[in-house]
Design a protein around this motif. Structure first.
Motif, PDB file in Angstrom:
ATOM      1  N   VAL A  50      -6.096   7.983  -8.872  1.00 37.16           N
ATOM      2  CA  VAL A  50      -4.417   7.494  -8.078  1.00 37.16           C
ATOM      3  C   VAL A  50      -3.267   6.560  -8.858  1.00 37.16           C
ATOM      4  N   LEU A  51      -4.224   5.703  -9.656  1.00 38.51           N
ATOM      5  CA  LEU A  51      -3.459   4.767 -10.646  1.00 38.51           C
ATOM      6  C   LEU A  51      -3.064   4.670 -11.367  1.00 38.51           C
ATOM      7  N   ALA A  52      -3.105   6.447 -11.973  1.00 39.80           N
ATOM      8  CA  ALA A  52      -2.324   6.849 -12.766  1.00 39.80           C
ATOM      9  C   ALA A  52      -1.173   7.069 -12.460  1.00 39.80           C
ATOM     10  N   ALA A  53      -1.874   7.878 -11.520  1.00 37.09           N
ATOM     11  CA  ALA A  53      -0.273   8.797 -11.051  1.00 37.09           C
ATOM     12  C   ALA A  53       0.630   7.819  -9.829  1.00 37.09           C
ATOM     13  N   MET A  54       0.023   6.996 -10.131  1.00 38.44           N
ATOM     14  CA  MET A  54       0.840   5.665  -9.071  1.00 38.44           C
ATOM     15  C   MET A  54       1.291   4.493  -9.447  1.00 38.44           C
ATOM     16  N   PRO A  55       1.354   4.050 -10.979  1.00 40.57           N
ATOM     17  CA  PRO A  55       1.307   2.888 -11.452  1.00 40.57           C
ATOM     18  C   PRO A  55       1.010   1.537 -10.343  1.00 40.57           C
ATOM     19  N   ASN A  56       1.975   1.377  -9.866  1.00 41.04           N
ATOM     20  CA  ASN A  56       2.470   0.320  -8.755  1.00 41.04           C
ATOM     21  C   ASN A  56       1.738  -0.054  -7.825  1.00 41.04           C
ATOM     22  N   ALA A  57       0.706   1.232  -7.639  1.00 40.25           N
ATOM     23  CA  ALA A  57      -0.446   1.422  -6.192  1.00 40.25           C
ATOM     24  C   ALA A  57      -1.854   0.001  -6.738  1.00 40.25           C
ATOM     25  N   ARG A  58      -2.005  -0.634  -5.885  1.00 37.36           N
ATOM     26  CA  ARG A  58      -3.745  -1.797  -7.083  1.00 37.36           C
ATOM     27  C   ARG A  58      -4.441  -0.433  -5.448  1.00 37.36           C
ATOM     28  N   ALA A  59      -5.751  -1.099  -6.506  1.00 32.13           N
ATOM     29  CA  ALA A  59      -6.876  -0.430  -5.979  1.00 32.13           C
ATOM     30  C   ALA A  59      -8.603  -0.984  -5.439  1.00 32.13           C
ATOM     31  N   PRO A  60      -9.552  -1.319  -4.440  1.00 28.27           N
ATOM     32  CA  PRO A  60     -10.149  -1.806  -5.088  1.00 28.27           C
ATOM     33  C   PRO A  60     -11.369  -1.239  -5.745  1.00 28.27           C
ATOM     34  N   SER A  61     -12.266  -1.668  -6.774  1.00 28.66           N
ATOM     35  CA  SER A  61     -13.328  -1.332  -6.736  1.00 28.66           C
ATOM     36  C   SER A  61     -14.482  -1.622  -6.339  1.00 28.66           C
ATOM     37  N   PHE A  62     -15.578  -0.765  -6.244  1.00 27.62           N
ATOM     38  CA  PHE A  62     -16.696  -0.028  -5.957  1.00 27.62           C
ATOM     39  C   PHE A  62     -18.013  -0.200  -6.578  1.00 27.62           C
ATOM     40  N   MET A  93       0.934  -1.093   0.293  1.00 33.67           N
ATOM     41  CA  MET A  93       0.252  -0.406  -0.035  1.00 33.67           C
ATOM     42  C   MET A  93       1.278   1.240   0.045  1.00 33.67           C
ATOM     43  N   TYR A  94       1.046   2.542  -0.101  1.00 28.58           N
ATOM     44  CA  TYR A  94       0.747   3.299  -1.148  1.00 28.58           C
ATOM     45  C   TYR A  94       1.532   3.670   0.953  1.00 28.58           C
ATOM     46  N   GLY A  95       2.563   4.950   1.124  1.00 28.59           N
ATOM     47  CA  GLY A  95       3.045   5.609   2.639  1.00 28.59           C
ATOM     48  C   GLY A  95       2.097   6.319   2.963  1.00 28.59           C
ATOM     49  N   MET A  96       0.944   6.734   2.166  1.00 28.96           N
ATOM     50  CA  MET A  96       0.170   7.572   2.913  1.00 28.96           C
ATOM     51  C   MET A  96      -1.127   6.627   3.575  1.00 28.96           C
ATOM     52  N   ILE A  97      -0.617   5.519   3.332  1.00 36.34           N
ATOM     53  CA  ILE A  97      -1.474   4.725   4.564  1.00 36.34           C
ATOM     54  C   ILE A  97      -0.849   4.639   5.999  1.00 36.34           C
ATOM     55  N   HIS A  98       0.575   4.651   6.079  1.00 40.00           N
ATOM     56  CA  HIS A  98       1.675   4.424   7.125  1.00 40.00           C
ATOM     57  C   HIS A  98       1.048   5.883   7.889  1.00 40.00           C
ATOM     58  N   ARG A  99       1.182   7.076   6.707  1.00 39.20           N
ATOM     59  CA  ARG A  99       1.654   7.811   7.473  1.00 39.20           C
ATOM     60  C   ARG A  99       0.300   8.665   8.139  1.00 39.20           C
ATOM     61  N   ALA A 100      -0.651   8.018   7.668  1.00 42.60           N
ATOM     62  CA  ALA A 100      -2.412   7.894   8.349  1.00 42.60           C
ATOM     63  C   ALA A 100      -2.264   7.074   9.103  1.00 42.60           C
ATOM     64  N   ILE A 101      -1.507   5.509   9.353  1.00 42.90           N
ATOM     65  CA  ILE A 101      -1.330   4.919  10.804  1.00 42.90           C
ATOM     66  C   ILE A 101      -0.566   5.897  11.279  1.00 42.90           C
ATOM     67  N   ARG A 102       0.470   6.216  11.152  1.00 41.42           N
ATOM     68  CA  ARG A 102       0.787   7.181  12.200  1.00 41.42           C
ATOM     69  C   ARG A 102       0.496   8.161  13.178  1.00 41.42           C
ATOM     70  N   ASP A 103      -0.224   8.646  12.229  1.00 36.95           N
ATOM     71  CA  ASP A 103      -1.140   9.772  12.815  1.00 36.95           C
ATOM     72  C   ASP A 103      -2.531   9.616  13.985  1.00 36.95           C
ATOM     73  N   MET A 104      -3.222   8.051  14.025  1.00 38.85           N
ATOM     74  CA  MET A 104      -3.529   7.951  14.628  1.00 38.85           C
ATOM     75  C   MET A 104      -2.914   7.294  15.634  1.00 38.85           C
ATOM     76  N   VAL A 105      -2.212   6.631  15.307  1.00 40.03           N
ATOM     77  CA  VAL A 105      -0.882   6.233  17.147  1.00 40.03           C
ATOM     78  C   VAL A 105      -1.362   7.360  17.803  1.00 40.03           C
ATOM     79  N   LYS A 106      -0.265   8.135  16.759  1.00 40.22           N
ATOM     80  CA  LYS A 106       0.055   9.631  18.162  1.00 40.22           C
ATOM     81  C   LYS A 106      -0.961   9.940  18.673  1.00 40.22           C
ATOM     82  N   THR A 107      -2.047  10.305  17.694  1.00 32.83           N
ATOM     83  CA  THR A 107      -3.308  11.145  18.189  1.00 32.83           C
ATOM     84  C   THR A 107      -3.793  10.275  19.672  1.00 32.83           C
ATOM     85  N   ARG A 108      -3.807   9.277  19.427  1.00 36.90           N
ATOM     86  CA  ARG A 108      -4.562   8.229  20.535  1.00 36.90           C
ATOM     87  C   ARG A 108      -3.234   6.887  22.107  1.00 36.90           C
ATOM     88  N   ALA A 109      -2.546   7.341  21.846  1.00 39.26           N
ATOM     89  CA  ALA A 109      -1.272   7.141  22.476  1.00 39.26           C
ATOM     90  C   ALA A 109      -0.173   7.627  22.719  1.00 39.26           C
TER      91      ALA A 109
END
Lengths: 188, 526
Positions: A107-119, A1-17
Motif C-alpha cells: 500500500v505504501l509503495a502505491a501511496m507514498p504519503n500514507a502511514r501504516a501501522p506495523s503488526f 488517512m486515505y480516502g478509502m477509510i472515509h468511504r467506508a465510514i460513509r458506507d457504515m453510516v448510510k447502511t445503519r442510519a
C-alpha cells in the motif's frame, strides 16, 4: 488517512442510519465529494472529524464506533477489490496477521504519503496468539480490536480479542492483543 | 557446503520438487502439496512439466548449480515455477518458487518465500487494481453528483426565470399606475410622497428580480459601459438598506471616472449579496467598508485567473471588508460552492451568483478571511479603454425627433398593464391601438397600418415572438419592440428587434418607440 477509510465510514453510516444521516454529517463536518476520493491521503483531523460525527449520529461512544468501524472495514473491503488483497495476505487468521506488514508495504509503495501501522505475531499456540501493534497514531486501539474481530468472522472463527498492555515489553510503545479463537461448529 | 533442514527448505522454497535420478518426483514443497494436489510422488517430472525457457535439455545434471537455469511450466494449467537445480544424494532438488503469470490458481503469501519479490509485485498489482476500482467508483460518483447539481441548477434557473417573469408583470402594473398617479395633480404632498415610495420600491424589487434572472442565466440587463463610482454612489441607499441599522457602511470610492463594460444591475446585486453576508457575520453590529480602486494587471496578486480578460491592463477592484467572525479554511475553500451554506437559513446561492456574474463580465471575485478578524471580498472587473467607451447603438435613446403621431400597436395579455401603458403612451401623443392577444393583434395588423409594434413576449396562446415574425414577414420594415421580464432565446429573434425589460419604464419605452420609428423612416407628418 486515505480516502478509502472515509468511504467506508460513509458506507457504515448510510447502511445503519440512511443517506440523510450521512448528509447531516457532511453538513456538520464540511466534508463533501472532495473528501471521498479513495486514492488520496487526507489529514488525520478530517478522518477523526468524520468518525466523531458518525459516533454522535449513531449514538455510540467514539471507542465503540471505532471498534464497530474496524469490523465494518473488513466486511467493506471484502466487497471490493481490496478483498483480493486480503486473499493474498493468507487463507487463515495467523497467515493474514503475519503478512499484514507485507500488505501495508505494498500500500505504501502505491501511496507514498500514507502511514501504516506495523503488526508482529508472537506466541502462536493452538487457539491463541499474541499480536503486537505499533503505530505513529494514538487512540486507535479500539479500531484495531474491531479489525481483529472482523478477521475472526472472515475465517469463520469464534473468538475474543483482548488488549493487554506492557506484558513482556518495557518500551510502552507497543500495544499487544491476545486473540483466542476456535472454529465455529455448524449444524449438520 | 550448506545443510538445510526440510523445514528450512519448505520455508525458502515453498514450491520445491525433489526427484530421483529417474526424474520421478520424491518430494513436493508445501505450496505444491496445497495448490497442485494432482502432483504425486512417483510421477515423472516431465510428464507434469515442460521446460519453459533455458537450455532445451532434460538432463538435470547439466543444469546443476546454474543460477536461474530452470523454468518449469506446468502442463494442463499447472503452475509456472523457476529456480535452480541442486544435486543431492540419489537425485536432484529443484529449488523452485512460483512465477505468477496472472492467470493461474490463487496464491497467497504462504506460497512465497520471505522476501520473494514476486509476492511484493503481486501485492502491489492487487493494491493498484483496488485503487483503480476506487478511482472508477469516485469518478462515477462525481459525475452523478455533477449531473445532479446541473439538474438542480437548471430547475432553479427555470423556476427563477418563471418567478421573475411573473413578478415583473405585476411590478409593471404597479409601476405604470404609480407613474400615472404622479402625472395627475396631487395637492397633498403626503400622497405624492407615498406614490413616489411605491415607484421607488418597485424599482428596488425590480433589482432583485434582476438577480433572479442572473441566477437563471437570463441576462435581462445589457452590458454597457458605465462609471463604477457613479453607479455605486447612485445605489448607496440600497446598500445601506442591505446593511441594516446596526452596521455602519463606509464608502471610499477612488476610481474617478474609470469605466467598465458590464451589467450595472448585476454589479449592484453582487455588492448587495456581499453586504448581506458581511452583515450576517456581524450580528452585534460594526463597520463594513465598501471601497473601489483601479489596479494595474501586473500588480495583482495572486494573478488574474485564466477565465478573466487577458487584454485588460487595468482592473477596477470593488472591495467589501467586514469585521465579522471570519471563516476557517475548510469553509472558505467551499464558500463559492452552489448550495453550500453554514447558516441554517442559508441558500448557498449568493456567493455563487457573485462569482458567476464576475466571470461573465470577464473578471473574477476573491475571498480572504481570518477567523475572529473578518472577511474581505474583492470583485475585479476589467477597465474599458478610452476608445471603447461608446454607447451601444441599439440602446441609444438620444434622438432629436419632433413629436409625431406615430401609430403604435401595443400587445399584452395583462389587462391592467395594457391599460396603464396605453394611457401613458397616448399622453405622449402616440396613436395607440391595443390588443390583448396575438390573434387580436393579427386582425389589427391585417386591417391597419402601424409604425411600431410593441408586444409582450410571453402570452397565452401564441407568443409575441411568433407574432413579430408573422408581422415582419408582411411588413419587412416594421420596427418591433419586445417587452418581457424573461429574456427570450436570442436564436429566435431578429437582430434588429429591440427589447425592453419589465417592469416597463414608460419614458424609456417612448424614447425607444420614437428612435425605432426614426431609424425605420416611419415618421409621419405633423
Amino acid at each position: 488517512m486515505y480516502g478509502m477509510i472515509h468511504r467506508a465510514i460513509r458506507d457504515m453510516v448510510k447502511t445503519r442510519a440512511g443517506a440523510a444521516a450521512w448528509q447531516d454529517i457532511e453538513a456538520q463536518t464540511a466534508a463533501g465529494p472532495a473528501e471521498m476520493i479513495g486514492v488520496l491521503v487526507y489529514d488525520d483531523a478530517i478522518t477523526m472529524k468524520l468518525l466523531s460525527a458518525a459516533a454522535q449520529r449513531l449514538n455510540l461512544s467514539l471507542s465503540d464506533l471505532l471498534e464497530q468501524f474496524g469490523r465494518h472495514w473488513i466486511e467493506y473491503t471484502e466487497q471490493k477489490q481490496f478483498g483480493r488483497i486480503l486473499d493474498l495476505a493468507g487463507s487463515d487468521l495467523v497467515a493474514v496477521l503475519q503478512n499484514l506488514d507485507r500488505l501495508h508495504a505494498a500500500v505504501l509503495a502505491a501511496m507514498p504519503n500514507a502511514r501504516a501501522p506495523s503488526f508482529t505475531v508472537t506466541q502462536v499456540q493452538e487457539n491463541t496468539l499474541i499480536l503486537q501493534y505499533r503505530s505513529q497514531r494514538q487512540g486507535l486501539e479500539p479500531l484495531i480490536k474491531g479489525l481483529l474481530l472482523g478477521l475472526l468472522n472472515r475465517f469463520q472463527l469464534y473468538g475474543e480479542v483482548q488488549q493487554i498492555q506492557g506484558e513482556d515489553n518495557d518500551s510502552g510503545d507497543v500495544v499487544q492483543f491476545r486473540i483466542s479463537h476456535r472454529q465455529r461448529e455448524f449444524a449438520q | 557446503m550448506v545443510c538445510l533442514s526440510q523445514q528450512q527448505i519448505d520455508i525458502l522454497f515453498p514450491a520445491h520438487i525433489a526427484v530421483n535420478r529417474a526424474l520421478e518426483i520424491t518430494a513436493l514443497g508445501p505450496s505444491l502439496r496445497r495448490r497442485a494436489p494432482w502432483l504425486q510422488h512417483g510421477d515423472l517430472l516431465f510428464d507434469r512439466f515442460r521446460m519453459a525457457t533455458g537450455p532445451a535439455t532434460r538432463d538435470l545434471a547439466e543444469l546443476t548449480d546454474t543460477a536461474g537455469a530452470v523454468v518449469l511450466a506446468g502442463l494442463d494449467g499447472g503452475p509456472m515455477l523457476a529456480g535452480t537445480v541442486l544435486q543431492q544424494p540419489g537425485g536432484f532438488l529443484l529449488t523452485l518458487n512460483h512465477m505468477p503469470t496472472g492467470n493461474e490458481f490463487e496464491l497467497d503469501c504462504s506460497d512465497f518465500a520471505p522476501g520473494d519479490m514476486h509476492l511484493s509485485n503481486l501485492m502491489l498489482i492487487r493494491v493498484q487494481n483496488a485503487l483503480i476500482e476506487e478511482s472508477r467508483d469516485v469518478a462515477a460518483e462525481l459525475a452523478a453528483e455533477r449531473q445532479r447539481v446541473v439538474d438542480v441548477i437548471d430547475r432553479v434557473g427555470r423556476m427563477s426565470g418563471y418567478l421573475a417573469h411573473d413578478l415583473n408583470n405585476f411590478l409593471s402594473v404597479i409601476s405604470l399606475n404609480a407613474k400615472r398617479l404622479l402625472r395627475t395633480e396631487m395637492r397633498d404632498d403626503r400622497q405624492r410622497h407615498c406614490v413616489n415610495v411605491i415607484a421607488e420600491t418597485v424599482e428596488r424589487c425590480s433589482d432583485f428580480t434582476q438577480g433572479m434572472m442572473t441566477l437563471a442565466n437570463q441576462r435581462s440587463d445589457s452590458r454597457l459601459p458605465f462609471a463604477i463610482d457613479a453607479a455605486i454612489e447612485d445605489a448607496t441607499a440600497l446598500f445601506r438598506s442591505a446593511c441594516g441599522v446596526r452596521i455602519t457602511l463606509q464608502l471610499t470610492l477612488q476610481t474617478g471616472n474609470a469605466t467598465v463594460n458590464a451589467a450595472a444591475n448585476g454589479l449592484i446585486n453582487s455588492i448587495i449579496n456581499l453586504l448581506i453576508n458581511a452583515r450576517q457575520a456581524m450580528p452585534s453590529g460594526g463597520t463594513i467598508t465598501l471601497s473601489t480602486q483601479v489596479v494595474s494587471a501586473g500588480t495583482i496578486s495572486p494573478p488574474r485567473p485564466q477565465s478573466a480578460s487577458e487584454f485588460a491592463s487595468e482592473f477596477v477592484v470593488v472591495t467589501i471588508a467586514d469585521e465579522g467572525s471570519g471563516m476557517p479554511p475548510e469553509v472558505l475553500n467551499r464558500a463559492f460552492d452552489l448550495f453550500y451554506s453554514t447558516k441554517p437559513e442559508g441558500t448557498g446561492v449568493g456567493l455563487a451568483s457573485v462569482r458567476d456574474y464576475a466571470e461573465q463580465m470577464d473578471g473574477w471575485v476573491s475571498l480572504t478571511s481570518t477567523p475572529g478578524v473578518g472577511t474581505i471580498a474583492r470583485i475585479y472587473l476589467p477597465v474599458v479603454a478610452q476608445q471603447q467607451r461608446v454607447k451601444h447603438p441599439r440602446m441609444s435613446v438620444t434622438v432629436d425627433v419632433p413629436p409625431q403621431q406615430l401609430r403604435v400597436l401595443v400587445v399584452d395579455d395583462e389587462e391592467h398593464a395594457l391599460e396603464a401603458l396605453s394611457e401613458f403612451l397616448e399622453d405622449e401623443n402616440l396613436a395607440v391601438t391595443t390588443a390583448r392577444s396575438a390573434n387580436e393583434a393579427r386582425e389589427h395588423l391585417m386591417n391597419g397600418v402601424f409604425d411600431v409594434l410593441v408586444t409582450d413576449v410571453i402570452m397565452q396562446g401564441e407568443d409575441g415572438i411568433d407574432l413579430s415574425h408573422w408581422a415582419t414577414s408582411r411588413q419587412h420594415d416594421l420596427p418591433v419592440i419586445l417587452m418581457s421580464g424573461f429574456v427570450p432565446d436570442a436564436a429566435k429573434l431578429q437582430a434588429e428587434w429591440l427589447f425592453v425589460r419589465k417592469p416597463i419604464d414608460p419614458d424609456l419605452l417612448c424614447q425607444m418607440i420614437r428612435s425605432a420609428a426614426s431609424e425605420g423612416g416611419q415618421e409621419t407628418g405633423p
